[in-house]
Scaffold this motif. Structure first.
Motif, mmCIF file in Angstrom:
data_model
loop_
_atom_site.group_PDB
_atom_site.id
_atom_site.type_symbol
_atom_site.label_atom_id
_atom_site.label_comp_id
_atom_site.label_asym_id
_atom_site.label_seq_id
_atom_site.Cartn_x
_atom_site.Cartn_y
_atom_site.Cartn_z
ATOM 1 N N THR A 1 31.717 -8.084 -0.739
ATOM 2 C CA THR A 1 31.086 -7.050 -1.558
ATOM 3 C C THR A 1 29.575 -7.107 -1.407
ATOM 4 O OG1 THR A 1 32.816 -7.604 -3.140
ATOM 5 C CG2 THR A 1 31.198 -5.993 -3.841
ATOM 6 N N LEU A 2 29.054 -8.332 -1.379
ATOM 7 C CA LEU A 2 27.599 -8.495 -1.396
ATOM 8 C C LEU A 2 26.942 -8.124 -0.067
ATOM 9 C CD1 LEU A 2 25.146 -9.610 -3.047
ATOM 10 C CD2 LEU A 2 25.487 -11.746 -1.801
ATOM 11 N N LEU A 3 27.480 -8.612 1.045
ATOM 12 C CA LEU A 3 26.780 -8.420 2.331
ATOM 13 C C LEU A 3 26.606 -6.943 2.701
ATOM 14 C CD1 LEU A 3 28.224 -11.420 4.419
ATOM 15 C CD2 LEU A 3 26.005 -11.258 3.271
ATOM 16 N N PRO A 4 27.664 -6.132 2.621
ATOM 17 C CA PRO A 4 27.457 -4.704 2.936
ATOM 18 C C PRO A 4 26.454 -4.044 1.984
ATOM 19 C CG PRO A 4 29.801 -5.227 2.889
ATOM 20 C CD PRO A 4 29.080 -6.422 2.338
ATOM 21 N N ARG A 5 26.473 -4.464 0.712
ATOM 22 C CA ARG A 5 25.525 -3.866 -0.256
ATOM 23 C C ARG A 5 24.088 -4.217 0.094
ATOM 24 N NH1 ARG A 5 25.693 -6.148 -4.819
ATOM 25 N NH2 ARG A 5 23.784 -5.025 -5.227
ATOM 26 N N LEU A 6 23.866 -5.484 0.432
ATOM 27 C CA LEU A 6 22.500 -5.899 0.778
ATOM 28 C C LEU A 6 22.024 -5.164 2.030
ATOM 29 C CD1 LEU A 6 22.636 -9.776 0.184
ATOM 30 C CD2 LEU A 6 21.522 -8.046 -1.234
ATOM 31 N N ARG A 7 22.954 -5.010 2.957
ATOM 32 C CA ARG A 7 22.631 -4.313 4.206
ATOM 33 C C ARG A 7 22.223 -2.873 3.907
ATOM 34 N NH1 ARG A 7 26.003 -2.361 7.732
ATOM 35 N NH2 ARG A 7 27.941 -3.122 6.842
ATOM 36 N N THR A 8 22.977 -2.241 3.019
ATOM 37 C CA THR A 8 22.655 -0.863 2.650
ATOM 38 C C THR A 8 21.310 -0.813 1.931
ATOM 39 O OG1 THR A 8 24.996 -0.403 2.395
ATOM 40 C CG2 THR A 8 23.483 1.164 1.401
ATOM 41 N N ARG A 9 21.101 -1.780 1.032
ATOM 42 C CA ARG A 9 19.846 -1.783 0.279
ATOM 43 C C ARG A 9 18.648 -1.949 1.215
ATOM 44 N NH1 ARG A 9 19.183 -6.624 -3.713
ATOM 45 N NH2 ARG A 9 20.725 -5.509 -4.941
#
Lengths: 207, 210
Positions: free
Chosen positions: B84-92
């Motif tokens: 959940t975290l890695l794709p979100r950080l990438r998007t951010r």
């Protein structure tokens, strides 16, 4: 393999479980390897709160970053619930975490220009990203909610119940009055005093 | 100028009726302290609003399903909340995955090995790579790209304890439409491409050697 002893409730049963039971069920389903059941219960929980959290975040964060902050808040709350942390009531914890993630967002932004992606919607790996400065966001002060907390915290428990029912749950004054064994006038007065106190705190800026 | 109390009551009535009132639009109707008051009241109302009743068709339309699936992957996988975290950080950070992989390979000193680095990074995002095997060097490099500390990434990747059998994992990944390559990985989530000892190299050590 799913644990044969694991009992899957019907969808409508899941939907009516209180938060803590729903979370316990997700954990049980996870341990039993019942992934479909776990995902369904997780969907009930996330669907139940994502809209509320997103709306709260939208009051204080620019549109381009609302989903990110809202997802982060939900994720943090779920993470705590499944990491064995003592979080108390899930709803109260989620409210606290949401406020913290909003505050974190503003701290991260300090000293950084606000930007929005050129592309929006689903992230697409093959697509490039670009950035443009966002329009100034006239968000609401993060501290405004403290005025409510302060005014609400100063009320007696009985008056808090009146404010909850009449102001925030929009229930009719006669119904609230009957429930609290008081007069309709008193319900109006309690609500009105609460609103005035909030207003004063906001005007004085000493919330 | 509109009256704060009426605006608030109308917002609550509409929201409780299942409508989709826009907070932003409402707030444009007031200014100064009125605006702060209205926002604070709406916020307090939302903080007390009951959990939205389950509605499968609204859920599908809400766009929450991909988020739920990533959380489900996190709960089922062996990499904590990385899925959940890695794709979100990438998007951010507005970083495309292929750019991230290129940068990661470069920071790890293996700029010509993007395929293998990409394979492992994909496993991290899917929750298939046990987080305890991923070295601090990888997390330092990833953290520098994604704007997170090594410690935060390590914490997020901590296993939540054993989940149930592999049948469950299949069910989650069956809906993610990531193609046969990943489905094959799911069948043997801990097995990286290591059929013989001589295939073990620096990149395996970085991602699986701890």
């Amino acid at each position: 393999m799913t644990d044969p002893n694991f009992r899957e409730p019907k969808e409508h049963e899941l939907a009516t479980l209180p938060d803590e039971r729903l979370i316990a069920y997700i954990q049980e389903a996870r341990t039993a390897g019942a992934t479909e059941a776990m995902t369904l219960a997780l969907s009930v929980l996330v669907f139940g709160y994502l809209d509320i959290v997103t709306r709260r975040v939208a009051l204080k964060v620019p549109p381009a970053d609302v989903d990110d902050v809202a997802h982060e808040a939900i994720l943090s709350a779920i993470r705590s619930a499944f990491s064995g942390e003592s979080i108390g009531e899930f709803r109260a914890w989620l409210n606290r975490i949401t406020s913290r993630r909003i505050a974190d967002y503003h701290r991260r932004l300090e000293g950084k220009p606000r930007t929005v992606p050129l592309l929006s919607g689903d992230e697409e790996d093959e697509a490039g990203w670009g950035e443009v400065p966002s329009a100034e966001f006239e968000g609401v002060s993060v501290d405004a909610e403290r005025a409510i907390e302060t005014a609400y915290g100063a009320l007696s428990e009985a008056h808090q119940r009146i404010v909850d029912a009449y102001v925030f749950a929009d229930r009719p004054a006669p119904e609230v009055a009957a429930e609290e064994a008081t007069s309709e006038d008193n319900v109006h007065q309690v609500a009105s005093r609460f609103r005035r106190r909030v207003r004063n705190l906001l005007e004085d800026g000493d919330s | 100028m509109a009256d704060v109390e009426n605006l608030f009551r109308s917002y609550v009535a509409r929201h409780r009726a299942g409508e989709n009132p826009s907070e932003r639009e409402l707030l444009t109707q007031v200014e100064g302290t009125d605006r702060d008051e209205l926002a604070a009241m709406i916020d307090a109302y939302l903080a007390r609003a009951p959990r939205r009743a389950w509605d499968p068709s609204q859920f599908e339309a809400s766009g929450a399903a991909p988020f739920v699936e990533s959380v489900a992957r996190s709960l089922q996988g062996s990499a904590g909340f990385w899925p959940t975290l890695l794709p979100r950080l990438r998007t951010r950070m507005r970083v495309a995955r292929k750019d991230l992989v290129g940068e990661l390979a470069s920071r790890l000193g293996v700029p010509g090995r993007q395929d293998k680095v990409g394979h492992y990074y994909h496993q991290m995002e899917q929750g298939l790579l046990p987080s305890e095997g991923v070295s601090d060097s990888v997390l330092d490099a990833l953290g520098a790209i994604l704007g997170e500390s090594r410690e935060a990434l390590r914490r997020a990747g901590q296993s939540l304890g054993p989940a149930g059998g592999p049948g469950g994992t299949d069910a989650v990944f069956a809906r993610t439409a990531v193609g046969p390559a990943v489905e094959a990985e799911v069948a043997a989530p801990a097995a990286a491409p290591r059929s013989a000892e001589e295939e073990w190299d620096e990149i395996d050590r970085l991602f699986r050697g701890g």
